[in-house]
Design an enzyme around this catalytic site. Structure first.
Site, PDB file in Angstrom:
ATOM      1  N   ALA A 122       0.807  -1.216   0.000  1.00 40.01           N
ATOM      2  CA  ALA A 122       0.000   0.000   0.000  1.00 40.01           C
ATOM      3  C   ALA A 122       0.844   1.272   0.000  1.00 40.01           C
ATOM      4  O   ALA A 122       0.625   2.177  -0.805  1.00 40.01           O
ATOM      5  CB  ALA A 122      -0.951  -0.017   1.205  1.00 40.01           C
ATOM      6  N   GLY A 151      -6.672   3.475   1.418  1.00 42.14           N
ATOM      7  CA  GLY A 151      -5.640   2.465   1.247  1.00 42.14           C
ATOM      8  C   GLY A 151      -4.267   3.062   1.016  1.00 42.14           C
ATOM      9  O   GLY A 151      -3.572   3.456   1.957  1.00 42.14           O
ATOM     10  N   CYS A 152      -3.876   3.143  -0.242  1.00 47.09           N
ATOM     11  CA  CYS A 152      -2.510   3.551  -0.573  1.00 47.09           C
ATOM     12  C   CYS A 152      -2.229   5.013  -0.245  1.00 47.09           C
ATOM     13  O   CYS A 152      -1.103   5.360   0.112  1.00 47.09           O
ATOM     14  CB  CYS A 152      -2.228   3.249  -2.044  1.00 47.09           C
ATOM     15  SG  CYS A 152      -2.329   1.484  -2.429  1.00 47.09           S
ATOM     16  N   VAL A 153      -3.227   5.872  -0.356  1.00 44.64           N
ATOM     17  CA  VAL A 153      -3.028   7.285   0.002  1.00 44.64           C
ATOM     18  C   VAL A 153      -2.768   7.407   1.497  1.00 44.64           C
ATOM     19  O   VAL A 153      -1.807   8.054   1.937  1.00 44.64           O
ATOM     20  CB  VAL A 153      -4.244   8.131  -0.424  1.00 44.64           C
ATOM     21  CG1 VAL A 153      -4.178   9.529   0.197  1.00 44.64           C
ATOM     22  CG2 VAL A 153      -4.316   8.220  -1.940  1.00 44.64           C
ATOM     23  N   THR A 156       0.620   5.849   2.548  1.00 45.24           N
ATOM     24  CA  THR A 156       1.746   6.675   2.113  1.00 45.24           C
ATOM     25  C   THR A 156       1.877   7.922   2.970  1.00 45.24           C
ATOM     26  O   THR A 156       2.986   8.317   3.351  1.00 45.24           O
ATOM     27  CB  THR A 156       1.579   7.051   0.635  1.00 45.24           C
ATOM     28  OG1 THR A 156       1.573   5.859  -0.162  1.00 45.24           O
ATOM     29  CG2 THR A 156       2.698   7.968   0.168  1.00 45.24           C
TER      30      THR A 156
END
Length: 208
Positions: A122, A151-153, A156
């Site tokens: 992710a 998720g990935c946002v 990060t």
């Protein structure tokens, strides 16, 4: 019952962090899988993509670097670990899957010289060269666009602040498949891990 924002502010959450001296724009996983009708991961909207187009244009006009991420796996997801097993739709990003769902959307296609990071998890930081690249270029502020918010946002942004980079999540330039996790994660990111700015404020700052 107390207002949620007031409750969090009373507890000391949501303090503002200052934009740094050297920003970069990070475009997370803006690939066809999320914008192609009928695809398993289809978001149902192009709004965040259209906002990202404008953010990227402002970055280029202001001479701000643009970095991209995409997801790709080896045969049978051999490098995807438990994350690959948990999220079945990730099989569409396996090399040789016979589709183009992992391609970055043409509206924001990278230019020659742009860095494109391939990731398997992710966070754009996990198992990649992103932190080393930002450090070598003396980047201190990471303007985040992309999918998905929950998720990935989110992953990060949490890693970015942990590594000492200011994450600025662009509200209109991130998206999710449902407004409930989208809004909940924007609220929580703004409270604890990131700045959440409107697109207009971000593009104005990038032009400076």
């Amino acid at each position: 019952m107390n207002d949620l924002s007031d409750d969090y502010a009373t507890a000391g959450f949501g303090r503002s962090l200052d934009w740094g001296q050297s920003p970069a724009v990070l475009v997370i996983d803006m690939v066809k899988a999320y914008f192609q009708p009928g695809a398993e991961l289809y978001l149902g909207s192009r709004d965040c993509l259209e906002s990202t187009v404008r953010v990227v244009a402002a970055a280029r006009a202001g001479g701000v670097p643009v970095i991209y991420t995409r997801v790709a796996y080896g045969p049978d997801g051999v490098d995807g670990g438990l994350f690959f097993k948990k999220v079945g739709a990730l099989r569409h990003f396996v090399a040789g899957a016979g589709n183009d769902l992992g391609e970055i959307m043409p509206e924001i296609a990278p230019r020659p010289g742009d860095l494109v990071i391939t990731k398997q998890y992710a966070s754009a930081f996990f198992g990649t060269s992103l932190a080393a690249t930002l450090t070598s270029r003396r980047i201190d502020t990471l303007v985040i666009c992309g999918v998905s918010t929950s998720g990935c946002v989110r992953a990060t942004a949490v890693d970015a602040i942990s590594y000492g980079y200011l994450p600025v999540v662009v509200r209109q330039a991130v998206g999710d498949r449902d407004p409930r996790p989208h809004e909940a994660n924007l609220f929580d990111l703004a409270a604890k891990y990131a700045e959440v700015w409107d697109e207009a404020a971000v593009t104005e700052r990038l032009w400076r």
